[in-house]
Design a protein around this motif. Structure first.
Motif, mmCIF file in Angstrom:
data_model
loop_
_atom_site.group_PDB
_atom_site.id
_atom_site.type_symbol
_atom_site.label_atom_id
_atom_site.label_comp_id
_atom_site.label_asym_id
_atom_site.label_seq_id
_atom_site.Cartn_x
_atom_site.Cartn_y
_atom_site.Cartn_z
ATOM 1 N N ILE A 324 0.873 -1.327 0.128
ATOM 2 C CA ILE A 324 -0.004 -0.027 0.140
ATOM 3 C C ILE A 324 0.871 1.205 0.100
ATOM 4 O O ILE A 324 2.085 1.477 0.786
ATOM 5 C CB ILE A 324 -0.905 0.146 1.152
ATOM 6 C CG1 ILE A 324 -1.679 -1.248 1.381
ATOM 7 C CG2 ILE A 324 -1.780 1.283 1.122
ATOM 8 C CD1 ILE A 324 -2.615 -1.431 0.077
ATOM 9 N N ASN A 325 0.494 2.175 -0.587
ATOM 10 C CA ASN A 325 1.264 3.495 -0.801
ATOM 11 C C ASN A 325 0.134 4.603 -0.474
ATOM 12 O O ASN A 325 -1.151 4.657 -1.092
ATOM 13 C CB ASN A 325 1.377 4.001 -2.088
ATOM 14 C CG ASN A 325 2.339 5.262 -2.158
ATOM 15 O OD1 ASN A 325 1.598 6.407 -2.539
ATOM 16 N ND2 ASN A 325 3.542 5.482 -1.741
ATOM 17 N N ALA A 326 0.365 5.395 0.869
ATOM 18 C CA ALA A 326 -0.518 6.340 1.178
ATOM 19 C C ALA A 326 -0.135 7.786 1.145
ATOM 20 O O ALA A 326 1.162 7.826 1.493
ATOM 21 C CB ALA A 326 -0.915 5.888 2.429
ATOM 22 N N GLN A 327 -0.879 8.721 0.749
ATOM 23 C CA GLN A 327 -0.789 10.109 0.532
ATOM 24 C C GLN A 327 -1.552 10.896 1.346
ATOM 25 O O GLN A 327 -2.836 10.512 1.225
ATOM 26 C CB GLN A 327 -0.484 10.531 -0.699
ATOM 27 C CG GLN A 327 0.647 9.789 -1.676
ATOM 28 C CD GLN A 327 0.691 10.424 -3.041
ATOM 29 O OE1 GLN A 327 0.436 11.394 -3.209
ATOM 30 N NE2 GLN A 327 1.326 9.548 -3.834
ATOM 31 N N ALA A 328 -1.181 11.982 2.164
ATOM 32 C CA ALA A 328 -1.912 12.587 2.896
ATOM 33 C C ALA A 328 -1.663 14.305 2.595
ATOM 34 O O ALA A 328 -0.363 14.415 2.661
ATOM 35 C CB ALA A 328 -2.298 12.394 4.188
ATOM 36 N N THR A 331 -5.827 20.525 3.276
ATOM 37 C CA THR A 331 -6.771 21.451 2.447
ATOM 38 C C THR A 331 -7.326 22.555 3.371
ATOM 39 O O THR A 331 -7.376 22.353 4.602
ATOM 40 C CB THR A 331 -7.676 20.416 1.707
ATOM 41 O OG1 THR A 331 -8.688 20.067 2.521
ATOM 42 C CG2 THR A 331 -6.938 19.493 1.163
ATOM 43 N N PRO A 332 -8.117 23.419 2.678
ATOM 44 C CA PRO A 332 -8.910 24.336 3.583
ATOM 45 C C PRO A 332 -9.998 23.795 4.136
ATOM 46 O O PRO A 332 -10.723 24.372 4.982
ATOM 47 C CB PRO A 332 -9.387 25.406 2.425
ATOM 48 C CG PRO A 332 -8.286 25.147 1.215
ATOM 49 C CD PRO A 332 -7.739 23.925 1.179
ATOM 50 N N TYR A 333 -10.756 22.495 3.893
ATOM 51 C CA TYR A 333 -11.590 21.994 4.249
ATOM 52 C C TYR A 333 -11.378 20.682 5.139
ATOM 53 O O TYR A 333 -12.117 19.949 5.689
ATOM 54 C CB TYR A 333 -12.564 21.369 3.124
ATOM 55 C CG TYR A 333 -12.759 22.465 2.288
ATOM 56 C CD1 TYR A 333 -13.736 23.550 2.438
ATOM 57 C CD2 TYR A 333 -12.233 22.692 1.056
ATOM 58 C CE1 TYR A 333 -14.005 24.375 1.534
ATOM 59 C CE2 TYR A 333 -12.611 23.614 0.102
ATOM 60 C CZ TYR A 333 -13.302 24.826 0.220
ATOM 61 O OH TYR A 333 -13.621 25.528 -0.478
ATOM 62 N N GLY A 334 -10.043 20.591 5.589
ATOM 63 C CA GLY A 334 -9.747 19.415 6.157
ATOM 64 C C GLY A 334 -8.440 18.649 5.763
ATOM 65 O O GLY A 334 -7.567 19.295 4.933
ATOM 66 N N THR A 335 -8.418 17.347 6.188
ATOM 67 C CA THR A 335 -7.317 16.746 5.456
ATOM 68 C C THR A 335 -7.778 15.557 4.637
ATOM 69 O O THR A 335 -8.618 14.912 4.847
ATOM 70 C CB THR A 335 -6.512 15.984 6.852
ATOM 71 O OG1 THR A 335 -6.084 17.016 7.604
ATOM 72 C CG2 THR A 335 -5.444 15.124 6.281
ATOM 73 N N VAL A 336 -7.160 15.182 3.502
ATOM 74 C CA VAL A 336 -7.386 14.232 2.502
ATOM 75 C C VAL A 336 -6.338 13.284 2.533
ATOM 76 O O VAL A 336 -5.268 13.591 2.314
ATOM 77 C CB VAL A 336 -7.509 14.868 1.203
ATOM 78 C CG1 VAL A 336 -8.220 13.668 0.102
ATOM 79 C CG2 VAL A 336 -8.688 15.839 1.235
#
Length: 580
Positions: A324-328, A331-336
């Motif tokens: 698995i590769n995860a990216q976070a 953003t102005p509306y929270g975290t993606v």
């Protein structure tokens, strides 16, 4: 009274009652004043008449007819001497009365000729209006003539008038309240309907505002209706956009989670379910730390919430390992956070690495043989027989290398989707029969048992050479893996059939060889995959390169067909369907 209607009704009622009280008080006071003025005028006339009689006819005339005068005038008549002694009184015995010289009206009459007063009479026990006038008898003696009127009569008249007036005002008030109620209902009913429509709008239900009532209410209703229509349109567009966005996120081949500023899950698509302790639809609004079962992902999201975009790769160990590769990112509306499953890519890379190693070995082996044979051919002492044998060995190894290159080129062309051959009428029954016959005649297959079931004719539009390669690869695999189990012994069985099914032709080849490991069933048609990935070869062994089944799959799909593999108790069974 919390409602507008109640408050307006209370205001109207209070206004009417206040007006009633003020009007009643004002009218009563005016009436009382007017009655007192009228009584005062009557007393003045009566006193003047009595004074005139005394001055012209003497006191005896009044004394002789006092009862008659009292009946005629209707009031109390009192004759007082100038020293205050009561000489005559029409209601009581004059001798029993005290001196009246200090009475205000008597003193004013002695001094000014006339006086008046209103007070309580102790002799008769009631409030009286008094009027006194000075009179001189024919004998020249000064007397005071006083007449009095009981105020109880005036008060009774005022009370009767007040009662009648109050009754009339109450009737008027009742009419006013009724009219006011109708008026208020005309105002408050549209307002109530406006309120009900606004409540429906708040709940997200369709709302229709009333267009009745006063002009101001109708204007307000029109404005609210326009606002409600725009709001409804905006809500529908927002819901449509939200639904579209959710559908897009759900269709992504990656897992997505959105975390708000409080650290709670705002959205998670279904692909994220593998990494959660609960189902994705049950976690919205819950803290993200308690629902993720992967520590690496929790730490990644916390970094992004702190403003640091980053990524991490980790292995998820379940029934099978997943890469698995995860990216976070904030953003102005929270975290993606986005999670991609790279397992297939990783397997492909491993398969490619294995293929490169195998292909290198496959190419090195014939090249080594060719070099050795060439060096031996350089020896002039070789016999013609040995020279021919070495030349034949060079040709065989060249054919092996040519087959490998041709397989790679064919697979590349099939994957590009650009056919080289033209479609033609092909008899699948004849094609399969020729391939089976060729496999039977191979020396290594002489002890195999064959069961073949073919129709007399099986025509379709196809590219014949591609189908020859696909069917041939499946038959060759059946022979190879059956021999791997039974070797030069007996017991190997290969069953080949072709039958009509679902407006097409279903080709089947089944063996009782070594079979396919369950872990390989899902990947057996991928490039560079072989069921015996770790087997070794000697120089003379014929083996594949992990391309045969991949070629067969691409050929089937390019003809709008399909290929499948089944794992019976013994061996393997491959099914290839083509449209007729």
């Amino acid at each position: 009274m919390k409602t507008l209607r109640g408050r307006m009704f209370a205001l109207v009622a209070a206004t009417i009652l206040l007006a009633l009280a003020l009007g009643l008080t004002f009218v009563t006071d005016v009436l009382q004043d007017r009655l007192r003025e009228q009584a005062n005028r009557e007393l003045s006339i009566q006193t003047a008449a009595l004074t005139e009689v005394i001055q012209t006819q003497g006191l005896e005339t009044i004394s002789a007819n006092l009862d008659e005068w009292h009946r005629l005038l209707g009031g109390r008549i009192t004759i007082i001497s100038e020293n205050g002694r009561v000489l005559l009184d029409s209601l009581t015995d004059a001798e029993s009365l005290e001196n009246h010289g200090r009475r205000p009206e008597v003193k004013a009459a002695l001094e000014e000729g006339q006086g008046q007063d209103i007070r309580f009479s102790r002799s008769i026990g009631t409030n009286m209006m008094y009027l006194a006038r000075r009179a001189r008898t024919p004998e020249g003696k000064d007397l005071i003539v006083r007449t009095a009127y009981p105020l109880s009569y005036l008060e009774g008249t005022v009370s009767a008038a007040r009662n009648r007036l109050m009754l009339g005002l109450l009737l008027a008030a009742a009419v006013a309240v009724a009219i006011g109620t109708v008026f208020l209902r005309g105002i408050t009913r549209p307002l109530s309907r406006l309120t009900e429509a606004a409540i429906r709008l708040e709940r997200g239900e369709p709302a229709v505002f009333p267009m009745d009532g006063t002009e101001e209410v109708r204007t307000l209703s029109r404005a609210l209706q326009r606002m409600a229509d725009r709001l409804q349109t905006s809500m529908e567009e927002t819901l449509k956009e939200k639904t579209t966005l959710r559908a897009l996120l759900e269709s992504l081949p990656v897992a997505v989670v959105v975390v708000d500023s409080r650290g709670c899950v705002a959205y998670a698509n279904q692909a994220l379910g593998t990494f959660l302790r609960e189902k994705p639809e049950k976690i919205e609004g819950l803290p993200v730390q308690g629902i993720l079962k992967v520590p690496e992902l929790t730490g990644l999201i916390e970094k992004a919430r702190a403003g640091q975009a980053s990524q991490v790769s980790f292995i998820l160990r379940e029934k099978e390992e997943r890469f698995i590769n995860a990216q976070a990112a904030p953003t102005p509306y929270g975290t993606v956070a986005v999670l991609a499953d790279l397992t297939e890519r990783h397997r492909m890379e491993e398969a490619k690495s294995a293929f490169v190693a195998d292909a290198s070995h496959e190419l090195q082996t014939p090249l080594t043989v060719i070099r050795a044979a060439t060096e031996l051919l350089a020896d002039d002492s070789l016999s013609a027989e040995d020279r021919h044998r070495f030349l034949q060995r060079i040709i065989e190894q060249q054919e092996r290398m040519t087959g490998l290159v041709e397989d790679l080129l064919l697979l590349s062309r099939l994957e590009s989707g650009v056919p080289v051959e033209r479609s033609e009428n092909v008899d699948l029954s004849s094609l399969v029969a020729s391939l089976v016959e060729g496999a039977r005649l191979a020396p290594e297959a002489e002890k195999l048992q064959w069961e073949v079931s073919l129709p007399p004719k099986a025509e379709t539009r196809a590219r014949q050479e591609e189908l020859r390669r696909a069917f041939g690869n499946l038959i060759d695999n059946a022979v190879k893996y059956t021999l791997r189990r039974f070797g030069e012994g007996i017991g190997g069985i290969i069953r080949v059939s072709l039958e009509r099914k679902d407006n097409g032709w279903l080709f089947s080849v089944q063996d009782n060889g070594v079979g396919i490991p369950p872990a390989m069933l899902d990947r057996i048609f991928e490039r560079f995959q072989r069921a015996e990935a770790h087997r070794s070869r000697n120089h003379d062994e014929k083996g594949g390169y992990g391309l045969g089944l991949s070629i067969a799959k691409r050929v089937a799909e390019s003809h709008k067909g399909w290929i499948r593999v089944e794992s019976p108790p013994e061996g393997a069974r491959f099914l290839l369907w083509l449209p007729a």
